[in-house]
Structure formats: C-alpha cells, structure tokens
Design an enzyme around this catalytic site. Sequence first.
Site, PDB file in Angstrom:
ATOM      1  N   GLY A 159       0.819  -1.214   0.000  1.00 22.46           N
ATOM      2  CA  GLY A 159       0.000   0.000   0.000  1.00 22.46           C
ATOM      3  C   GLY A 159       0.852   1.262   0.000  1.00 22.46           C
TER       4      GLY A 159
ATOM      5  N   THR B 172       1.168   3.601   2.301  1.00 21.42           N
ATOM      6  CA  THR B 172       1.902   3.845   3.545  1.00 21.42           C
ATOM      7  C   THR B 172       3.127   2.937   3.613  1.00 21.42           C
ATOM      8  OG1 THR B 172      -0.279   4.228   4.537  1.00 21.42           O
ATOM      9  CG2 THR B 172       1.602   4.208   6.031  1.00 21.42           C
TER      10      THR B 172
ATOM     11  N   ASP C 289       2.859  -3.261   8.171  1.00 19.27           N
ATOM     12  CA  ASP C 289       1.851  -3.097   7.118  1.00 19.27           C
ATOM     13  C   ASP C 289       0.879  -1.976   7.490  1.00 19.27           C
ATOM     14  OD1 ASP C 289       0.376  -3.509   4.832  1.00 19.27           O
ATOM     15  OD2 ASP C 289      -0.283  -5.529   5.339  1.00 19.27           O
TER      16      ASP C 289
ATOM     17  N   ALA D 115      -3.231  -0.273   7.033  1.00 20.05           N
ATOM     18  CA  ALA D 115      -4.588  -0.774   7.249  1.00 20.05           C
ATOM     19  C   ALA D 115      -5.577   0.221   6.653  1.00 20.05           C
ATOM     20  CB  ALA D 115      -4.872  -0.955   8.739  1.00 20.05           C
TER      21      ALA D 115
ATOM     22  N   LYS E 105      -8.386  -4.756   6.201  1.00 18.76           N
ATOM     23  CA  LYS E 105      -7.317  -4.600   5.229  1.00 18.76           C
ATOM     24  C   LYS E 105      -7.750  -5.171   3.887  1.00 18.76           C
ATOM     25  CE  LYS E 105      -3.231  -5.705   6.354  1.00 18.76           C
ATOM     26  NZ  LYS E 105      -2.852  -4.569   5.486  1.00 18.76           N
TER      27      LYS E 105
ATOM     28  N   GLU F  36      -0.998 -10.787   2.730  1.00 19.18           N
ATOM     29  CA  GLU F  36      -0.743 -10.010   3.955  1.00 19.18           C
ATOM     30  C   GLU F  36      -1.040 -10.869   5.192  1.00 19.18           C
ATOM     31  OE1 GLU F  36      -1.651  -5.561   2.157  1.00 19.18           O
ATOM     32  OE2 GLU F  36      -3.228  -6.577   3.237  1.00 19.18           O
TER      33      GLU F  36
ATOM     34  N   LYS G 264      -7.486   6.528   9.890  1.00 18.87           N
ATOM     35  CA  LYS G 264      -7.796   5.090   9.855  1.00 18.87           C
ATOM     36  C   LYS G 264      -8.346   4.556  11.191  1.00 18.87           C
ATOM     37  CE  LYS G 264      -5.917   4.716   5.670  1.00 18.87           C
ATOM     38  NZ  LYS G 264      -4.735   3.953   5.347  1.00 18.87           N
TER      39      LYS G 264
END
Length: 241
Positions: free
Chosen positions: A47, A49, A99, A101, A112, A121, A139
Amino acid sequence: MTTSSSPRDSGTQSTPKPLTQDQLKTLVGQAALKYVVPGEIVGVGTGSTVNKFIDALATIKDQIRGAVSSSVASTQRLTALGIKVFDSNDVDQLSVYIDGADEIDGKGNMVKGGGAALTREKIVAAQSRLFVCIADASKLVDVLGKFPLPVEVIPMAARRVMAQFRAMGGVPSIRQKDGQALVTDNGQCIVDVTGLQITDPRAFELQVSQWPGVVTVGVFALQHAQVCLLGTDSGVKTLNF
Ligand code: 5RP
C-alpha cells in the site's frame, strides 16, 4: 490500549500547519524503522503507507538480510531499491511484519485489503511474531465497517458469497479495474462489502472464513496488530494492544 507520543517539532512557538495525509504516511513509514531487527528478514505489507516504509528501509538495507513481501507490487519496489526478497517458504518465523490498514480499532483489529493484497498479507502476518500497523489518524475507528470490507473470493463462488453478505445486511460488489473484474495476485476476485458494522471482529472473521469459496476475509482480528504507529498532526502516536 496504551498510548505514547513523539512530537513532530518541539522547537517552534507558532501553530504548525496540519500535515497532509502523504506527510503523515511518510512520518509513520520512517518511524517503523525502529522495529526492524538488524541482521534479520523483515515482513513487508502493501500500500501507499508501506511504500513510504520501503523507501525508509532502503536507507538501512545493508543492516538487514532482506524481506518477505506480501504482494507483487511491494516485491517490485523492494527489488528496485536493492532489497533482497525471500520466498515465505524459505524463511522460518519473522520477528516483525510492518503493514498499513484501511481501518484499525482500539484493540488492534483491522480491516485490510484496499490494495487487494489481503491474502498474502495475512500469510506473512501469521508468519511474524509482531504486527506493527502504520497508519494516518483517519484510519482509527470505534467500530470496523466504515471502509468497504474486502473479501478475496474464488470467482465461481462470488454470486453465493454476495448473497450471504446481503443476508447479513451488507451491500456487496465485485471490485473492478479497467472495466473488468480485478484479478488478484492469486488469480481470484475481490468482493467489497459496505453497510456492515463489525462489532465482534474475531467472531466475524471466523464465520466468514468458513464460507466455501472465501479465500480470505479482510478482517484481521486473529492476526491483529500489537502496535500501531499512528500519524497525527502532533506527531507519531504509539498505540500498544
Ligand atoms: C493492501 C492493504 C493496505 O494496507 C491498506 O489498503 C492501506 O493502504 P494505504 O496505506 O495505501 O492507505 O491492506 O491490501
């Protein structure tokens, strides 16, 4: 949940301008470096981020052995930056998985799969001792369900799985890309479901995971985050669950 903060700038007197979402993603991507264990292989999510994290990871690439990646997209970025990518089957347990979200609640449960990478993931998360979620403050939610819930489904089962979501009050649709059903890295489709209030994420994940044809449901309660680095206008907040 316990919380601690690191202010983004303590030396200025005037009120700082709010940071953009992109700047917040950069902040948490860089902050995640402190969870990377020198000499080890790090689990890497997917993703926008995580892309910031990968860019930061490249600055210390000589201090790690490499990464296990959760998507073709992350593998390409890691490789392009000179970080070795290992097959998950060639590696035992990972010390940390980092990771993003789409949503995270006050207990570390997440939704996710906005990037369609939820299955890999969940696999890499299950292989890791610690899940560190990196996210901007938008988020954080009280109850999961604001963001459409991604579910990876074998195309043959899509119609029935969608009917099952309708029966629980959801509004499902098959994710499209370039006018056609999106095909995941695993050759399956994504059903996105709106209108759900997921008040018991663990029970929901266990229930939907058992429906024939469901590959992965995008609720991460069994593999929830133990730490969330949350990007806010006042700096990176660390939430421990
Ligand atoms: C991909 C994901 C991502 O972690 C999630 O969609 C958040 O993405 P972004 O950092 O771009 O907001 O689950 O499948």
